[in-house]
Each structure stands twice: as C-alpha cells, then as structure tokens.
Design a protein around this motif. Structure first.
Motif, PDB file in Angstrom:
ATOM      1  N   THR A  36       0.843  -1.194   0.000  1.00 34.17           N
ATOM      2  CA  THR A  36       0.000   0.000   0.000  1.00 34.17           C
ATOM      3  C   THR A  36       0.876   1.241   0.000  1.00 34.17           C
ATOM      4  OG1 THR A  36      -0.102   0.139   2.421  1.00 34.17           O
ATOM      5  CG2 THR A  36      -1.848  -1.130   1.328  1.00 34.17           C
ATOM      6  N   THR A  37       0.278   2.356  -0.385  1.00 31.00           N
ATOM      7  CA  THR A  37       0.961   3.651  -0.283  1.00 31.00           C
ATOM      8  C   THR A  37       0.912   4.094   1.179  1.00 31.00           C
ATOM      9  OG1 THR A  37      -1.043   4.953  -0.594  1.00 31.00           O
ATOM     10  CG2 THR A  37       0.162   4.281  -2.607  1.00 31.00           C
ATOM     11  N   PRO A  38       1.647   5.143   1.557  1.00 31.99           N
ATOM     12  CA  PRO A  38       1.566   5.640   2.941  1.00 31.99           C
ATOM     13  C   PRO A  38       0.149   6.052   3.358  1.00 31.99           C
ATOM     14  CG  PRO A  38       3.522   6.505   1.899  1.00 31.99           C
ATOM     15  CD  PRO A  38       2.729   5.803   0.818  1.00 31.99           C
ATOM     16  N   THR A  39      -0.701   6.393   2.388  1.00 29.78           N
ATOM     17  CA  THR A  39      -2.079   6.765   2.717  1.00 29.78           C
ATOM     18  C   THR A  39      -3.025   5.572   2.726  1.00 29.78           C
ATOM     19  OG1 THR A  39      -2.558   7.276   0.402  1.00 29.78           O
ATOM     20  CG2 THR A  39      -1.797   9.101   1.805  1.00 29.78           C
ATOM     21  N   GLY A  40      -2.516   4.356   2.414  1.00 29.78           N
ATOM     22  CA  GLY A  40      -3.325   3.153   2.460  1.00 29.78           C
ATOM     23  C   GLY A  40      -3.899   2.708   1.123  1.00 29.78           C
ATOM     24  N   ARG A  41      -3.599   3.437   0.062  1.00 23.57           N
ATOM     25  CA  ARG A  41      -4.092   3.038  -1.259  1.00 23.57           C
ATOM     26  C   ARG A  41      -3.375   1.769  -1.693  1.00 23.57           C
ATOM     27  NH1 ARG A  41      -2.423   3.920  -6.290  1.00 23.57           N
ATOM     28  NH2 ARG A  41      -0.862   5.455  -5.683  1.00 23.57           N
ATOM     29  N   PRO A  42      -4.137   0.761  -2.164  1.00 23.40           N
ATOM     30  CA  PRO A  42      -3.520  -0.505  -2.576  1.00 23.40           C
ATOM     31  C   PRO A  42      -2.576  -0.343  -3.768  1.00 23.40           C
ATOM     32  CG  PRO A  42      -5.910  -0.728  -2.375  1.00 23.40           C
ATOM     33  CD  PRO A  42      -5.597   0.736  -2.275  1.00 23.40           C
ATOM     34  N   LEU A  43      -1.509  -1.120  -3.748  1.00 21.77           N
ATOM     35  CA  LEU A  43      -0.566  -1.199  -4.853  1.00 21.77           C
ATOM     36  C   LEU A  43      -0.509  -2.651  -5.319  1.00 21.77           C
ATOM     37  CD1 LEU A  43       2.338   0.915  -3.305  1.00 21.77           C
ATOM     38  CD2 LEU A  43       0.826   1.633  -5.169  1.00 21.77           C
ATOM     39  N   LYS A  44       0.066  -2.885  -6.472  1.00 23.73           N
ATOM     40  CA  LYS A  44       0.222  -4.253  -6.959  1.00 23.73           C
ATOM     41  C   LYS A  44       1.278  -4.988  -6.140  1.00 23.73           C
ATOM     42  CE  LYS A  44      -1.011  -3.346 -11.740  1.00 23.73           C
ATOM     43  NZ  LYS A  44      -0.582  -3.399 -13.136  1.00 23.73           N
ATOM     44  N   GLY A  45       1.056  -6.279  -5.953  1.00 19.66           N
ATOM     45  CA  GLY A  45       2.062  -7.129  -5.325  1.00 19.66           C
ATOM     46  C   GLY A  45       1.994  -7.155  -3.812  1.00 19.66           C
ATOM     47  N   THR A  46       2.956  -7.891  -3.253  1.00 18.26           N
ATOM     48  CA  THR A  46       3.072  -8.021  -1.804  1.00 18.26           C
ATOM     49  C   THR A  46       4.451  -7.547  -1.360  1.00 18.26           C
ATOM     50  OG1 THR A  46       3.854 -10.302  -2.021  1.00 18.26           O
ATOM     51  CG2 THR A  46       1.476  -9.980  -1.686  1.00 18.26           C
ATOM     52  N   ASN A  47       4.554  -7.227  -0.091  1.00 13.54           N
ATOM     53  CA  ASN A  47       5.830  -6.773   0.465  1.00 13.54           C
ATOM     54  C   ASN A  47       6.847  -7.902   0.438  1.00 13.54           C
ATOM     55  OD1 ASN A  47       4.765  -4.198   1.152  1.00 13.54           O
ATOM     56  ND2 ASN A  47       3.870  -5.090   2.987  1.00 13.54           N
ATOM     57  N   ARG A  48       8.040  -7.604  -0.055  1.00 13.37           N
ATOM     58  CA  ARG A  48       9.099  -8.616  -0.131  1.00 13.37           C
ATOM     59  C   ARG A  48       9.876  -8.747   1.166  1.00 13.37           C
ATOM     60  NH1 ARG A  48      11.785  -6.759  -5.679  1.00 13.37           N
ATOM     61  NH2 ARG A  48      10.960  -4.802  -4.966  1.00 13.37           N
ATOM     62  N   GLU A  49       9.679  -7.780   2.093  1.00 13.88           N
ATOM     63  CA  GLU A  49      10.347  -7.821   3.384  1.00 13.88           C
ATOM     64  C   GLU A  49       9.500  -7.061   4.390  1.00 13.88           C
ATOM     65  OE1 GLU A  49      14.144  -5.876   2.982  1.00 13.88           O
ATOM     66  OE2 GLU A  49      13.250  -4.000   2.389  1.00 13.88           O
ATOM     67  N   SER A  50       9.776  -7.263   5.659  1.00 16.03           N
ATOM     68  CA  SER A  50       9.150  -6.476   6.712  1.00 16.03           C
ATOM     69  C   SER A  50       9.961  -5.200   6.885  1.00 16.03           C
ATOM     70  CB  SER A  50       9.139  -7.254   8.031  1.00 16.03           C
ATOM     71  OG  SER A  50       8.314  -8.388   7.918  1.00 16.03           O
ATOM     72  N   TYR A  51       9.266  -4.132   7.244  1.00 13.85           N
ATOM     73  CA  TYR A  51       9.909  -2.821   7.289  1.00 13.85           C
ATOM     74  C   TYR A  51       9.264  -1.985   8.386  1.00 13.85           C
ATOM     75  CZ  TYR A  51      11.990   1.390   5.153  1.00 13.85           C
ATOM     76  OH  TYR A  51      12.718   2.520   4.895  1.00 13.85           O
ATOM     77  N   TRP A  52      10.083  -1.228   9.096  1.00  9.65           N
ATOM     78  CA  TRP A  52       9.629  -0.353  10.175  1.00  9.65           C
ATOM     79  C   TRP A  52      10.456   0.916  10.091  1.00  9.65           C
ATOM     80  CZ3 TRP A  52      11.827   2.369  14.057  1.00  9.65           C
ATOM     81  CH2 TRP A  52      11.072   2.718  15.177  1.00  9.65           C
ATOM     82  N   TYR A  53       9.819   2.080  10.202  1.00 10.41           N
ATOM     83  CA  TYR A  53      10.614   3.299  10.260  1.00 10.41           C
ATOM     84  C   TYR A  53       9.940   4.370  11.106  1.00 10.41           C
ATOM     85  CZ  TYR A  53       7.821   5.611   6.552  1.00 10.41           C
ATOM     86  OH  TYR A  53       6.823   6.177   5.803  1.00 10.41           O
ATOM     87  N   SER A  54      10.778   5.271  11.627  1.00  9.06           N
ATOM     88  CA  SER A  54      10.295   6.387  12.433  1.00  9.06           C
ATOM     89  C   SER A  54      11.255   7.556  12.286  1.00  9.06           C
ATOM     90  CB  SER A  54      10.213   5.979  13.905  1.00  9.06           C
ATOM     91  OG  SER A  54       9.749   7.065  14.685  1.00  9.06           O
ATOM     92  N   GLU A  55      10.699   8.723  12.020  1.00  8.35           N
ATOM     93  CA  GLU A  55      11.546   9.924  11.996  1.00  8.35           C
ATOM     94  C   GLU A  55      11.896  10.266  13.438  1.00  8.35           C
ATOM     95  OE1 GLU A  55      10.993  13.397   9.236  1.00  8.35           O
ATOM     96  OE2 GLU A  55      10.663  14.419  11.147  1.00  8.35           O
ATOM     97  N   LEU A  56      13.199  10.278  13.733  1.00  5.62           N
ATOM     98  CA  LEU A  56      13.642  10.499  15.102  1.00  5.62           C
ATOM     99  C   LEU A  56      13.772  11.977  15.449  1.00  5.62           C
ATOM    100  CD1 LEU A  56      16.371   7.736  15.483  1.00  5.62           C
ATOM    101  CD2 LEU A  56      13.949   7.644  16.098  1.00  5.62           C
ATOM    102  N   LEU A  57      14.283  12.756  14.500  1.00  6.98           N
ATOM    103  CA  LEU A  57      14.439  14.173  14.793  1.00  6.98           C
ATOM    104  C   LEU A  57      14.643  14.991  13.538  1.00  6.98           C
ATOM    105  CD1 LEU A  57      17.720  15.187  14.740  1.00  6.98           C
ATOM    106  CD2 LEU A  57      17.745  13.646  16.662  1.00  6.98           C
ATOM    107  N   ARG A  58      14.364  16.269  13.684  1.00 10.15           N
ATOM    108  CA  ARG A  58      14.639  17.284  12.666  1.00 10.15           C
ATOM    109  C   ARG A  58      15.439  18.375  13.352  1.00 10.15           C
ATOM    110  NH1 ARG A  58       8.700  18.527  10.134  1.00 10.15           N
ATOM    111  NH2 ARG A  58       8.036  16.354   9.942  1.00 10.15           N
ATOM    112  N   GLY A  59      16.255  19.054  12.580  1.00 11.53           N
ATOM    113  CA  GLY A  59      17.016  20.122  13.191  1.00 11.53           C
ATOM    114  C   GLY A  59      17.576  21.091  12.179  1.00 11.53           C
TER     115      GLY A  59
END
Length: 148
Positions: free
Chosen positions: A41-64
């Motif tokens: 899926t896109t970040p907004t949840g819209r479906p895309l073709k295919g399935t995820n080839r890996e598990s993934y996790w991310y978080s923006e830690l900081l801006r400066g």
C-alpha cells in the motif's frame, strides 16, 4: 559555513521477521510498518500491486537546523539513546535484519557540511547501524518529500 537543516529517520528491515513490536521495544512510535507477504500500500493506504518482499519499520527520530544544533551533535545525542538498545540492534543484525539511519540533509544555499568523527562512527559500528544520506542542495526541509 552555510546553514542547513536535516531530518533523521531510523529504518529497520528484515526478510521474515514481524517488526510491529519494535516501537514498544525501542519506546519509539513508528511512522509506518509493514510485514513481508502483506499486500503493498501507499503511505495513505491506497492498494498497490504485489506483496511486500520484506518487513519494514521506520520512524523519523528528529529534525534540526545547524543554527540550533549541528547534525554531528544531534547524532551524538541520538546514538546515546540508541546505545541503550545495543543488544537488540546487534541481535537483529545477526539474524539477517538491517538497521540504518537515513539522513535527509537540506542545503538551501547550495552547499555546506559537517564532520562525523571516527568515535561517533565507531559507536554506530558497534550498534550495527548503517548510515544513508540523501543530500538536497538548493532545498529547504519544508520542500522535502512527505515520505522517505
């Protein structure tokens, strides 16, 4: 030196492991998580073709901004917090996972820079965390892509 801004995101991937619990392990809220085999899926949840080839996790830690805190100082403080979870990062790496700090670095006036000292890089090495830089000359952070 020309002023700059930056955003640093912790990104974790694994070929088979479910990463949804990483946020509670690290006490960091994820920006986005997906699992291997799920429909893409896109970040907004819209479906895309295919399935995820890996598990993934991310978080923006900081801006400066360099006028407030140079990026090398921000890294020093951030690594100090990540070192509390050294065993987790080392185990994830030994189990086939990957961890990186993704840096979006914005130079609105063309070019600038900073120095990442060997001791800081050695600390990342012990944690098994890679560095990934995307450099954006002539761009402000506010003009950056909404999702890395």
């Amino acid at each position: 030196m020309t002023e700059y801004s930056y955003a640093i995101t912790l990104r974790i991937r694994h070929a088979s492991r479910d990463l949804s619990e990483i946020g509670s392990t690290l006490d960091i809220a994820p920006t986005r998580v997906w699992r291997v085999g799920e429909k893409r899926t896109t970040p907004t949840g819209r479906p895309l073709k295919g399935t995820n080839r890996e598990s993934y996790w991310y978080s923006e830690l900081l801006r400066g901004e360099s006028s407030v805190r140079p990026i090398s100082d921000a890294f020093d403080e951030m690594i100090e917090k990540l070192e509390l979870h050294a065993a987790f990062f080392q185990e994830l790496s030994s189990d086939g996972g990957g961890v990186e700090l993704f840096v979006g670095w914005f130079f609105p006036d063309g070019s600038s820079g900073d120095v990442f000292g060997h001791s800081l890089l050695a600390r990342l090495s012990v944690l098994k965390i890679d560095l990934c830089f995307d450099i954006y000359p002539d761009m402000q952070y506010s003009d950056a892509p909404t999702a890395w």
